[in-house]
Design a protein around this motif. Structure first.
Motif: not given
Ligand SMILES: Nc1ncnc2c1ncn2[C@@H]1O[C@H](COP(=O)(O)OP(=O)(O)OP(=O)(O)O)[C@@H](O)[C@H]1O
Ligand SMILES: [Mg+2]
Lengths: 329, 250
Positions: B15, B20, B39-41, B43-46, B87, B174
């Motif tokens: 991004f 990510a 940890p949060n952020g 990139g799991k959901s990505t 999520q 989650e």
């Molecule tokens: N559409 C997007 N545009 C820009 N940045 C994004 C986008 N989606 C996610 N990010 C960024 O990519 C990174 C990974 O986000 P992601 O949601 O995948 O984390 P996560 O591991 O699922 O976190 P959590 O445990 O909080 O759910 C984060 O820094 C987030 O801010």
């Protein structure tokens, strides 16, 4: 499940509105006030046009600001076929004109449907305000095309002199013509109800609320919307053909953006996505125009005021006020 | 089975300047629960989004039972048997719980171009949907609009919807979040059995659930898989303890 569902309040409201329109026309006829029959006919036709839009806008959330294109295309299909039948001159490809309504309706369905495939395929790739603007732009293109097309009257429009005919019915009299329009409106509403409660309708309404979820379930929101858009346009197209037979006249104003806006107003006023919403909206609109239009040039101002109140305080429109919130099984 | 249910290779997604997903390789085998923690952020959901097809990777490849699905969109992958939960619950809010699940049954059977029959009288939709609701314990709330369900009930409904798809792979982002201890425990028992139906890629912050359920665990930090192994291996991995479990290396 499977048990018969109680008749909903909305069904009662819908049926009442439909029967009220029929009763109004019959009473007017019986008391010799044929002008009111014509008014009821106008309501039926506009309601049919708006019911078409309600499929796309109400069920699909597709705010088409270009549905006048389909209304007008249906209108021109009627006008062009009728005028050629009248002069006896063949059209392009040597095809003859016709003054038979069912054939004209078929032509209106096909023409508006085909144009909707093209407009939909391009505009449905966008959403929100872009979708609104692109549908508007396409409608404007068709509007200017009609204006600059002298063969069919250009800016002045085209008169068809006599109303088209329907086998076994004297369409020149107001009541039989009303009944034809009323029957088509009833069919349109029935079709809308079927679609709303069908699998397709479920997918369409879900795609309005959450397209990401719909895609995650293996359905393609784009294709579902395109089909809905085309069906919607076809219904509005047939209404356009009837409108030309009502007025015996077709002009580019049927294609104008004001017409597109008027159709949206009818839907929102009556109740977006509600079965009888467009009918309620059309009835209110036509009666307003008639009652206030006689007294003041500014009747549209009062209409705007009502619309504002509806949008602010009664999201479900007239039908919402009468029947309460929409239920989703 | 020779082919893994899911194979992710060399996946990259940025991004802007943020990577990510940064070269992720991952496998999910038949019959297993593969937990993805981080940890949060991280990139799991990505990553889930890219596997489900809602996000397009910049590079890399995704295979489903050996078949390259990288070019398919979300609906295409769903049709091949990928079911994901979100999520943040993502439902059709005006529809009842039952109708949300019916929509999944309809999607699975690819019968969305039917215009006549009323869905509420259609047992081929209603019956399987009720069954799925029953399995997650939501039968009593079948007729409540999704928007009026509690947070925990919406999480359950997400699972019911995924079940109704009869998928070949579950991607659960989650599922325990905000479920409360009882809800989490019940769901843990449920997922334990669910892996028999289809393997599960499970993103989860609840470590009790992860350690109870997972056959394998991968740890994602800043878009990279920093460790992958059995529950015991991960528990004792010093890199993981420092980077994720927040303990200094022993
Ligand atoms: N559409 C997007 N545009 C820009 N940045 C994004 C986008 N989606 C996610 N990010 C960024 O990519 C990174 C990974 O986000 P992601 O949601 O995948 O984390 P996560 O591991 O699922 O976190 P959590 O445990 O909080 O759910 C984060 O820094 C987030 O801010
Ligand atoms: Mg996440």
């Amino acid at each position: 499940m499977g048990a018969s569902m109680p008749v909903s309040r909305e069904a009662v409201v819908s049926l009442t509105l439909i029967l009220a329109l029929l009763a109004g026309a019959l009473i007017a006829q019986a008391s010799g006030e044929t002008f009111y029959v014509t008014l009821a006919t106008r309501i039926a036709i506009l309601a049919l046009a708006a019911t078409g839009l309600n499929l796309a806008l109400g069920l699909g959330g597709l705010v088409s600001f270009g549905h006048a294109a389909f209304f007008g295309i249906g209108g021109y299909a009627c006008g062009i076929l009728a005028i050629h039948a009248y002069n006896g001159e063949p059209m392009i490809l040597g095809l003859p004109g016709t003054q038979t309504m069912p054939v004209i309706w078929l032509a209106a369905l096909v023409a508006s449907g085909l144009v909707a495939v093209a407009i939909g395929a391009l505009s449905l790739r966008t959403s929100g305000v872009y979708f609104i603007m692109i549908t508007l732009a396409f409608a404007q293109m068709i509007y200017y095309f009609a204006i600059s097309w002298p063969a069919y009257g250009g800016e002045d429009g085209l008169s068809i002199f006599v109303r088209d005919n329907f086998p076994g019915v004297n369409t020149l009299k107001p009541l039989p013509f009303f009944l034809i329009c009323f029957a088509l409106l009833a069919a349109g509403l029935f079709f809308f109800g079927l679609v709303r409660d069908s699998r397709f309708g479920a997918a369409l309404q879900a795609a309005r609320q959450n397209p990401v979820r719909v895609a995650a379930l293996g359905m393609a929101p784009f294709r579902i919307r395109l089909v809905a858009f085309v069906l919607s346009a076809m219904m509005t197209g047939v209404a356009g053909a009837l409108y030309v037979d009502l007025n015996r006249f077709v002009s580019p104003s049927m294609l104008s953006w004001q017409m597109s806006g008027e159709l949206i107003v009818l839907v929102v006023l009556g109740g977006t996505g509600r079965l009888a919403g467009p009918l309620a909206g059309a009835a209110l609109y036509v009666l307003f125009e008639f009652l206030l239009g006689g007294m003041t040039e500014r009747w549209q101002f009062f209409l705007g005021l009502i619309l504002l109140l509806v949008v602010l305080f009664a999201r479900g429109g007239v039908v919402g006020l009468l029947a309460g919130r929409a239920r989703h099984g | 089975m020779a082919e893994p249910a899911l194979g992710v290779a060399g996946l990259v997604k940025s991004f802007g300047a943020l990577k990510a997903t940064d070269g992720v390789d991952l496998q999910l085998n038949a019959g297993e629960i593969h937990a993805l923690i981080g940890p949060n952020g991280a990139g799991k959901s990505t990553l889930i989004g890219q596997i489900a097809g809602t996000l397009r990777p910049d590079r890399g490849e995704i295979r489903l039972y050996g078949r390259d699905v990288t070019h398919l969109d979300a609906s295409g992958r769903s049709r091949l048997g990928v079911a994901r939960t979100f999520q943040v619950s993502s439902l059709v809010d005006e529809f009842s719980a039952l109708r949300n699940v019916m929509l999944a049954v309809q999607g699975r059977s690819r019968t969305s171009y039917r215009f006549i029959r009323n869905v509420m009288n259609d047992r081929t939709l209603v019956d399987p949907a009720r069954e799925a609701l029953d399995r997650v314990g939501l039968s009593k709330r079948a007729d409540v609009p999704a928007s009026e369900l509690s947070h925990g009930e919406r999480r359950q409904l997400e699972i019911a919807v995924a079940l109704a798809l009869g998928p070949k792979v579950f991607l659960l982002d989650e599922p325990m979040a905000g479920m409360g201890p009882d809800g989490s425990r019940a769901l843990t028992g449920f997922l334990h059995r669910l892996r028999e139906e289809a393997p599960i890629l499970l993103v989860e912050h609840d470590m009790d659930a992860v350690f109870a359920l997972a056959d394998r665990v991968s740890v994602l930090v800043y878009g990279r898989v920093v460790a992958s192994g059995t529950v015991d291996e991960i528990r004792n991995d010093p890199v993981v303890r420092e980077a994720y479990l927040g303990e200094p290396a022993a």
